[in-house]
Structures are given as C-alpha cells and as structure tokens.
Design an enzyme around this catalytic site. Structure first.
Site, PDB file in Angstrom:
ATOM      1  N   CYS A 120       0.823  -1.213   0.000  1.00  0.00           N
ATOM      2  CA  CYS A 120       0.000   0.000   0.000  1.00  0.00           C
ATOM      3  C   CYS A 120       0.858   1.265   0.000  1.00  0.00           C
ATOM      4  O   CYS A 120       0.372   2.341  -0.264  1.00  0.00           O
ATOM      5  CB  CYS A 120      -1.003   0.004   1.139  1.00  0.00           C
ATOM      6  N   HIS A 125      18.956   0.519  -1.860  1.00  0.00           N
ATOM      7  CA  HIS A 125      17.522   0.797  -1.735  1.00  0.00           C
ATOM      8  C   HIS A 125      16.755  -0.475  -1.354  1.00  0.00           C
ATOM      9  O   HIS A 125      15.951  -0.456  -0.426  1.00  0.00           O
ATOM     10  CB  HIS A 125      16.983   1.375  -3.037  1.00  0.00           C
ATOM     11  N   ALA A 169     -17.896   3.610  19.999  1.00  0.00           N
ATOM     12  CA  ALA A 169     -17.297   3.030  18.803  1.00  0.00           C
ATOM     13  C   ALA A 169     -16.313   4.044  18.234  1.00  0.00           C
ATOM     14  O   ALA A 169     -16.285   5.186  18.638  1.00  0.00           O
ATOM     15  CB  ALA A 169     -18.378   2.721  17.785  1.00  0.00           C
TER      16      ALA A 169
END
Lengths: 423, 271
Positions: A50, A99, A190
C-alpha cells in the site's frame, strides 16, 4: 548487466497515483510476464504494497533497457509525463542494492521498523521465482536482502517499542498484567481507534471483549465483528467489576466513568488492578480516578507521549541500521564484481581442458605400449602444469574484480588467449 | 575445603550481581540469562559448602550471626531462582544477587574453622527452629524486595513519565504474585520456626514463654504478617497496599532479628 530499481513510494507519490499504478498491475503474473518480454530484461521482480510500487530488475544494456522499463511503467500506470518525472525514482547498481536492502529492513517504510514489509518482499520474490523471472543475480540479491533485514532487526532496536497509540496501550497493559491471555476488555463507544485497539488486544491473547454503546444496535454490530459480547449502558457499572482493561471513546459531553463508580467497582472486584484508557475528547473518565490505588488511567495525550519517545528512539537506531546496510552493500558489490570475471575464468579453464584432451589424444599412438598407471601419471603431469600456469592469472583477476577494475584485464585475457564467452 | 567453596560461591554471587546490573544498563537479555546461570551455580556451590560444614562440625550450619547471614543469602537466592523459573522476571535478580553478595561479604568476616557450640544450642529442636525461621525470614525479605519494586513500577506507570524505566522493570502482576507467594510460604515456615523455638525454650528455660524482648518482638512481627496474610486472602488486599505493608512488616522483622540484640538485654543473645 546491471541491477535497477524503478518505482514510487509514499514519500514521492501521493496515494491516488500509487493506486493507479498498483491497480493496473493488479494481475501480478501478467505484469511479470510482460516485463519479462522486454528484450533487455533478464530478471525481474515486482513489489507492490500500500505504500510502494517497485520493479527490481537485472537488465542488459543500461540506457535503452531503462528507457523501455520506464516506458512500460509509464504506460501501465497511465501516468502523465510530469507525474512520472515527479513521482518515479530510479536507482542503479550500488544505489539499487542499497535501496532494496533499506526497503527489506523497513528503513524506507512509512512507519519505520514495521515488520510487514519483509513478508511482502518475500511474497514478491516467491512470486517472481514461481514465474521463473529470477536468475542468479536476483536470487543472490534477495537472499542477501533477507539476511540484511534479519541483521538489522536483531542488532538494532529499530523494531522495538510501540510507535502507534493502540500498540502503546497494549504494551502498557502488558506492563501491568504481565500477559493478556484470559483478560477481559470493555470497549465503550465506537470508533476507529477503539476498534484498532480491540484488534491488537485480541492478537495479544485477550479472549473476551465486551462492547458497550448507548445505542445497543451499534454494540451488537461491533460484537459480531469481534466475537464479543454487546451490552447497553445500563449494565456498564455491573461490568466494571469484572473487566481488566477499559477503552472509552464516546462522544459524550460529561464523564461516563465517575470516581464513585470506580471506587465501588474496586471494592467489588477485591482490588484487582484495572487499566483505563480514555481516548475520548472531551474525556470520558473522571481524571480523579487516577489517584485511586490499583487504578491506572491513561488518556490520548499520555499515550501519544510514549509514542513520540519511541519514535525518537527508533530514529537513533536507524543510524546503526544504515551502517549495517552500507557494510552489506559492499559485501554484495564484491560478489557482483567477481561475477564479471567468472565467464572469462570459465572459458579460460575450458580452453585449457580441451588443449589437454587434444594433446593426449594425439599422443595415444606412442603411448599405447605403456601401462595404464603410467598413462595416468602423464595425464596428471599435463594438467598440473596447466593448473600451475593458470593459478596466478586467475587469482589476480579475482583480486582486481574486488577493486572494481577488472574490465581491462578481462579484455586482455580474452584477446591474448583468443577466448569467447557466451556472454 | 568448605572455606574454599564458600569463597567460590561468594565470587559467583559477585559476578551474577555485576551481570544482572550490567544487563539492565546495556539492555541485553543474554547477559541477564547468563547471570541467572551464574547465580544458580553460586547457589549450588553455596549449598555444597553448607552441607560440607554441617557434616564436618556435626552441628546445624546456623549457630552464629555470620553463619545465619550466609544461610539467609542461601535461602534468598534459592527462593529467587525458584521464582525466576516460574515467572521469568529476571530484573529482580539485580536486587537479589547484590543482596546475597553483601550478606556473604559480612558473613565471610568471621569464617571460623570450628565453633565451640554453647551447650544451650545443642538441643534436638535447635536446627529446626533456626532453619525454619531463617527460610521464613528470607521469603519475607523477597516479599519486601518485590514490594519495593512494585512501588517503583506502580509509581512510574502512574506518573506517566520515564517510560524507558517502566520497560525495564517486571509487570506489576508478577511482582504482586511474588509478594503474595512469598508471604504464603514464609508465614507457615515462620510459625513452625516459632513453635519449634518455644518447645526448645521449655527444655532449656523451663517454660514456653519468658516475656523476653526477642520473643515479644517476634510476636509483633508474627501478628503483622498474620494480619497482612489475612487482609490479602480474606479482604482482598492487592497491589500497592499489600506492597507497602509487606515492607513495613519486614522492617519490624529486621529489627526483631538484628535490632533487639543491640538495644535490649535478651536471653536470646546468640542472635
């Protein structure tokens, strides 16, 4: 031949661009096959998480290979020229190795030291092996990267201590209760934070979670998600006598948990320790309860302070990690350099072996009266002369390769010995 | 032989103390683990030296204050090692092993080869009285140490500062448990020790109870511990209150064991 990394991460590209690239490459296998089809690409691995989308490749001719790889990514991600210029980074050779090592060791992660990235790199590599997209260089590079990541993890404190509020809460709970298995948690209200905390607590062994909500339906919904028990606010006081950890995050204007409630609960629970985490603003728990013995109250700011301290600590550890990586990049480069001279050495040896074979064949006519063991001795003599002769040049070649200046020697040897390699 | 063993044990206690403290400073679990093994070795050698002395002299190994100190060091390290194997909280070792080392240092001052045993201490009940009492006292010392650490950790967590130190100390629950279990075992041992003493007192002094300062203070300590145990088991004292009280009770006990002989004239003047 050269190692190259082309990609974008959370620092260089905003989410919507990373998304575009990552989605277009969603079919991982097709992506790998297509990159493999580029003629200059010898080996390739595709890593998408992600926070980053990267292609690690071993390509032949640097200039045109890089251009074609870039074009590939460019067209796949539907990126405009400006976007690509701004978001993409390209690392070559040493820098590419560094890297990759940094990525695997979680130094390049959004949350430095987070452990998931190593698993994601491993998955990407497994995928690449399954598609036969890896070869000698990527295999060695990735295994080296896994080793570096392990070294960084064990030799530095980069992965120590919680760097998120919910993890910090779990760590504190462990310092109070020792271990969390068999403990009961009460979650009031919540919210994203309390759900996250519930998830972490469950991962750490908490077996029972009670959800309290002013709207009973909401409590039921959460309880279904986490296999917990829903209760209404009317049972709150009753529950306080059994639970060990309370996380409160309601939008209520006043205190949900008052001093009187805690004093009463403590009496009924025979002074068993209770840990209250108040992540609501305005606060849900009367701050006065923190003066009661065996009651521990932390609010969102307290937890954030712990996180800040831990982040600073990780920064310090990152310096140590960079040193380890620098070290390992050198190690890998040394290996890579030796690789440059390997084809020359192999063909030199092949030529020597074929000379011996030819000459022995020619000599068969006059050797035919000899005994078997005498023939054998002559063979041994011939090959030991050749070996002695080749030993020094080969050693020297390997040494030069470590210093990175073997090109001219390789060329000279190829020319002098009239060698040809498959390369 | 027994002197040599004693000195080796003393050295081992020293190294484990250094190891434990170093492990806290440099935060390496490996050093703490090694220190635990060193402490275990120290304990084993120490046990051997006590046995050798016992067999050699034919008397119980605790006849004077120096031997008693050595015996307390032995009992504390033994109970600590036992706890450590159960709870895995090594940090307490940084308190226990220096304490054992200090006790051993003091004990080594009068490391005499052979003691002439006063006639009064040659009864059948004497070793029972002394050993039970000392093991009980060692467990109470451990309860006190766990109590001190509990208060430190409790304070750190409540103050919400110096999270670094919180991380170094064991969880509150473990410390409370060590405190609890030490009391649970220490109390009956001390009680039996007192009973054995009073049986013996009758044979040498003619009655179980002499209103001697040592006896009175022992009774006070006994009642304090009885009260604490009652509060823990029946009323549900836990955590901070129990820790504070076990420290208080132990300071009274310490006065009973050492202070009484200095400030009062007691028939119990051997220790």
């Amino acid at each position: 031949m050269g190692i190259i990394v082309i990609g974008m991460n959370h620092k260089t590209a905003p989410l919507h661009i990373r998304e575009r690239l990552s989605l277009s490459c969603d079919d991982n296998s097709r992506m790998l096959d297509e990159v493999k089809d580029i003629s200059q690409v010898r080996e390739v691995m595709y890593l998408a998480t992600c926070n980053r989308v990267e292609v690690v490749a071993n390509i032949e001719d640097s200039v045109s290979g890089v251009e074609r790889l870039k074009f590939f990514i460019f067209s796949h991600g539907n990126l405009s020229h400006d976007e690509m210029k701004e978001c993409l980074y390209i690392y070559r050779d040493h820098e590419a190795v560094r890297h990759l090592f940094r990525v695997a060791s979680s130094l390049d992660s959004m949350v430095m030291g987070e452990p998931q990235i190593l698993g994601q790199v491993k998955d990407a590599y497994r995928h690449c092996v399954e598609h036969k997209a890896s070869g000698i260089i990527l295999n060695k590079l990735l295994h080296h990267a896994f080793r570096v990541a392990k070294r960084v993890r064990t030799e530095t404190g980069i992965a120590n201590n919680a760097v998120s509020v919910s993890f910090a809460a779990v760590e504190l709970a462990k310092k109070i209760f020792g271990y969390l298995s068999g403990k009961t948690v009460l979650i009031i209200g919540a919210g994203e934070m309390s759900e996250l905390a519930a998830k972490h607590l469950m991962n750490n062994g908490v077996s029972k979670i009670v959800f309290a909500n002013r709207t009973y339906e909401n409590a039921v919904r959460l309880a279904n998600d986490f296999h917990g028990i829903p209760i209404g606010f009317n049972l709150l006081e009753e529950k306080l006598k059994e639970v060990d950890i309370v996380i409160s995050s309601t939008g209520a204007p006043g205190y949900i948990i008052t001093e009187r409630m805690i004093v009463e609960a403590l009496r009924r629970r025979k002074n068993r320790l209770i840990f209250l985490i108040d992540i609501a603003v305005p606060r849900d728990v009367d701050p006065a309860v923190e003066d009661i013995d065996n009651v521990f109250l932390y609010n969102i700011d307290n937890l954030q302070e712990i996180v800040d301290e831990n982040v600073k600590n990780r920064m310090r550890e990152a310096d140590k990690a960079e040193a380890i990586i620098a070290d390992e990049v050198t190690n890998f480069s040394n290996w890579l350099n030796t690789l440059e001279v390997v084809p020359a050495i192999v063909s030199l040896r092949n030529k020597a072996d074929s000379i011996i074979d030819n000459e022995l064949e020619k000599s068969l006519s006059w050797m035919k009266d000899m005994k078997e063991d005498e023939k054998e001795k002559i063979k041994i003599l011939a090959s030991s002369v050749i070996n002695k002769l080749l030993h020094d040049p080969i050693t020297r070649l390997k040494e030069e390769s470590q210093n990175g200046g073997a090109d001219s020697y390789v060329a000279a040897i190829m020319r002098l010995f009239k060698l040809e390699t498959d390369d | 032989m027994e002197k040599l063993l004693f000195k080796v044990a003393l050295a081992a206690y020293f190294f484990s103390a250094v190891g434990y403290i170093t492990s806290i400073l440099v935060k390496r679990v490996f050093i703490a683990k090694t220190s635990t093994w060193v402490l275990l070795t120290a304990f084993a050698i120490h046990s051997l030296s006590i046995i050798v002395r016992w067999v050699g002299t034919g008397y119980s190994p605790v006849t004077n204050i120096f031997e008693s100190l050595s015996f307390i060091a032995w009992a504390i390290s033994g109970s600590y090692v036992a706890f450590q194997l159960k709870t895995k909280t090594r940090v307490l070792g940084a308190f226990v092993s220096p304490l054992a080392f200090l006790l051993m240092m003091v004990a080594s001052v009068k490391l005499v080869d052979n003691v002439s045993m006063p006639a009064i201490l040659q009864g059948y009940w004497v070793p029972f009285h002394i050993i039970l009492s000392l093991v009980g006292e060692a467990l109470f010392a451990l309860a006190c140490l766990a109590g001190v650490m509990y208060l430190i950790q409790d304070n750190l967590i409540k103050k919400k500062k110096s999270y670094r130190f919180t991380r170094l100390l064991p969880p509150l629950r473990d410390l409370d448990k060590i405190n609890h279990v030490s009391l649970l075992w220490g109390f009956p041992l001390m009680t039996l020790g007192v009973i054995a003493g009073s049986i013996w007192a009758r044979t040498v002094w003619g009655s179980h109870w002499q209103w001697d300062p040592k006896q009175i203070w022992t009774m006070i300590s006994w009642f304090l511990y009885a009260f604490l145990l009652h509060q823990r088991l029946a009323i549900g004292w836990k955590g901070r209150k129990a820790a504070v009280f076990s420290i208080l009770a132990f300071s009274i006990l310490l006065f009973t064991v050492i202070g009484v002989n200095i400030f009062f004239l007691s028939v119990h003047n051997f220790m």
